[in-house]
Design a protein around this motif. Structure first.
Motif, PDB file in Angstrom:
ATOM      1  N   PRO A 278       0.838  -1.203   0.000  1.00  0.00           N
ATOM      2  CA  PRO A 278       0.000   0.000   0.000  1.00  0.00           C
ATOM      3  C   PRO A 278       0.873   1.254   0.000  1.00  0.00           C
ATOM      4  CG  PRO A 278      -0.775  -1.588   1.627  1.00  0.00           C
ATOM      5  CD  PRO A 278       0.523  -2.118   1.118  1.00  0.00           C
ATOM      6  N   ARG A 279       0.545   2.181  -0.874  1.00  0.00           N
ATOM      7  CA  ARG A 279       1.351   3.401  -1.003  1.00  0.00           C
ATOM      8  C   ARG A 279       0.419   4.596  -1.098  1.00  0.00           C
ATOM      9  NH1 ARG A 279       3.239   5.755  -5.690  1.00  0.00           N
ATOM     10  NH2 ARG A 279       2.523   3.902  -6.805  1.00  0.00           N
ATOM     11  N   TRP A 280       0.667   5.584  -0.230  1.00  0.00           N
ATOM     12  CA  TRP A 280      -0.117   6.806  -0.225  1.00  0.00           C
ATOM     13  C   TRP A 280       0.754   7.970  -0.693  1.00  0.00           C
ATOM     14  CZ3 TRP A 280      -2.840   6.644   5.267  1.00  0.00           C
ATOM     15  CH2 TRP A 280      -3.678   5.513   5.317  1.00  0.00           C
ATOM     16  N   LEU A 281       0.132   8.917  -1.338  1.00  0.00           N
ATOM     17  CA  LEU A 281       0.845  10.110  -1.776  1.00  0.00           C
ATOM     18  C   LEU A 281       0.765  11.189  -0.700  1.00  0.00           C
ATOM     19  CD1 LEU A 281       0.011  10.746  -5.550  1.00  0.00           C
ATOM     20  CD2 LEU A 281       2.089   9.800  -4.553  1.00  0.00           C
ATOM     21  N   VAL A 282       1.904  11.799  -0.409  1.00  0.00           N
ATOM     22  CA  VAL A 282       1.967  12.923   0.522  1.00  0.00           C
ATOM     23  C   VAL A 282       2.560  14.104  -0.238  1.00  0.00           C
ATOM     24  CG1 VAL A 282       2.888  13.788   2.698  1.00  0.00           C
ATOM     25  CG2 VAL A 282       2.278  11.366   2.480  1.00  0.00           C
ATOM     26  N   LEU A 283       1.705  15.038  -0.601  1.00  0.00           N
ATOM     27  CA  LEU A 283       2.139  16.197  -1.375  1.00  0.00           C
ATOM     28  C   LEU A 283       2.633  17.261  -0.412  1.00  0.00           C
ATOM     29  CD1 LEU A 283      -0.763  16.290  -4.008  1.00  0.00           C
ATOM     30  CD2 LEU A 283       1.319  14.886  -3.945  1.00  0.00           C
ATOM     31  N   ASN A 284       3.945  17.459  -0.391  1.00  0.00           N
ATOM     32  CA  ASN A 284       4.580  18.304   0.608  1.00  0.00           C
ATOM     33  C   ASN A 284       4.946  19.685   0.045  1.00  0.00           C
ATOM     34  OD1 ASN A 284       5.733  18.964   3.086  1.00  0.00           O
ATOM     35  ND2 ASN A 284       7.703  18.042   2.581  1.00  0.00           N
ATOM     36  N   LYS A 285       5.284  20.583   0.949  1.00  0.00           N
ATOM     37  CA  LYS A 285       5.729  21.957   0.651  1.00  0.00           C
ATOM     38  C   LYS A 285       4.652  22.795  -0.024  1.00  0.00           C
ATOM     39  CE  LYS A 285      10.588  20.568   0.248  1.00  0.00           C
ATOM     40  NZ  LYS A 285      11.847  20.697  -0.502  1.00  0.00           N
TER      41      LYS A 285
END
Length: 356
Positions: A278-285
């Motif tokens: 399982p892989r989640w996207l974390v959109l940072n900055k």
């Protein structure tokens, strides 16, 4: 402390002591019966999974580990004492393999788990063992059995619930600092992180999970480029991958979508099982993106990447969105954990206060 996740050692358990040939010497009796005792067993070599350790550095410099041999048998029916055992403390998550064949022998996954990696040899028999009705004065004895000798390869795969992956400077170290007790080095240049950092994220009373921050991956990592390939193995035991994306790169010519696809390709080339986690996207900055442009930029990114899983919008620097991310991760981890992963109590013989 230097992070070391591979080492090769030699272990040898103790040989058994030899049996003894002896006869009683009694007053007015020239020849007494046999009273030669057995030899003592050799010392065992144990390994204990110690949750307080996180590196194999001790075994990088001390490679030979030997247990004591058993004492020889003696007269007067005295058996030899057993050789002293030795205990090797290793981090939880250590894999022990045969250095010559590569065969995996043991895996330390539970804190406090104890295994015998080399068994001491049994002691030899003294002549009292060979006494019989027709052999009243035996002079036979046997030597002690030899202990086991092994060349072992130790490989550490950290036990973390969540793994952070992404390009260098994506903000992984800042994120783990924002949500956990880890304090990795943070700087405004790539490859600041040189080894995995583990942090405990506390969600509430008795509610926590462990997150691992790995050195940034670059294209070609699975073939040895950059630093990340050295530590990809540490993601194999995680339950969830958080793919951290830099949504405001310094170089405007860099396309976050291209970088994200490169990371996914490297995972697939390195290990298909790892790619299927399982892989989640974390959109940072996102704090560096104008507020009026954020929604459109995030929507365009997800559309072009064709990502179907959960997406979180955060700023690790200002901690915006981090609380929602942490709670969602904990719920996912808590749902996956099973009763078989409960820790066991350490054997009192192998406690820190033990001399073994």
């Amino acid at each position: 402390m230097k992070f070391v996740d591979e080492a090769t050692i030699d272990v040898a358990s103790g040989d058994g002591g030899n049996g003894c040939v002896s006869f009683r010497h009694e007053k007015y009796k020239e020849f007494g019966g046999p009273n030669g005792g057995d030899g003592g067993r050799g010392g065992h070599v144990y390994a204990v999974a110690d949750p307080n350790l996180n590196t194999l550095v001790d075994y990088r410099y001390t490679r030979r580990h030997e247990a004591k041999r058993g004492e020889h048998g003696m007269g007067s029916d005295m058996f030899g004492a057993a050789g002293a055992d030795i205990t090797l403390r290793m981090p939880v998550g250590t894999i022990i393999s045969d250095a010559e064949t590569g065969e995996q022998l043991f895996e330390l996954l539970v804190p406090g788990e104890v295994i015998t990696i080399a068994k001491g040899g049994d002691g030899g028999f003294g002549n009292m063992r060979f006494k019989s009705a027709i052999n009243r004065a035996p002079r036979q004895k046997t030597p002690g059995w030899p202990g086991e000798k092994k060349a072992l390869k130790l490989e550490l795969k950290v036990l973390a619930d969540v793994g952070l992956l992404g390009m260098p400077n994506a903000g992984k170290s800042t994120l783990i600092t924002a949500v956990s007790n880890a304090r990795p080095r943070i700087a405004d240049y790539p490859f600041t992180t040189l080894h995995p950092n583990l942090g405990v994220v506390r969600v509430g009373p008795e509610q926590s999970f462990v997150v691992a921050d790995l050195p940034g991956l670059i294209e070609g990592a699975s073939d040895g480029a950059g630093l990340g390939h050295l530590f990809l193995r540490h993601l194999q035991r995680t339950r969830l991958l958080l793919h951290v994306i830099d949504m405001a790169p310094f170089d405007e010519s860099i396309d976050p979508v291209v970088q994200a696809r490169a990371i996914v390709n490297e995972l697939k080339k390195y290990d298909a099982t790892l790619h299927s986690k399982p892989r989640w996207l974390v959109l940072n900055k996102l704090d560096m993106v104008p507020a009026e442009e954020r929604a459109a930029k995030v929507k365009d990114f997800v559309r072009r990447l064709r990502f179907k899983g959960p997406v979180f919008e955060i700023s690790a620097l200002t901690r915006e969105g981090c609380e929602t991310l942490v709670k969602s991760v904990f719920q996912h981890i808590h749902a996956e954990k099973s009763a078989e992963n409960q820790p066991v109590e350490i054997d009192p013989r192998f406690s820190e206060s033990s001399d073994a």
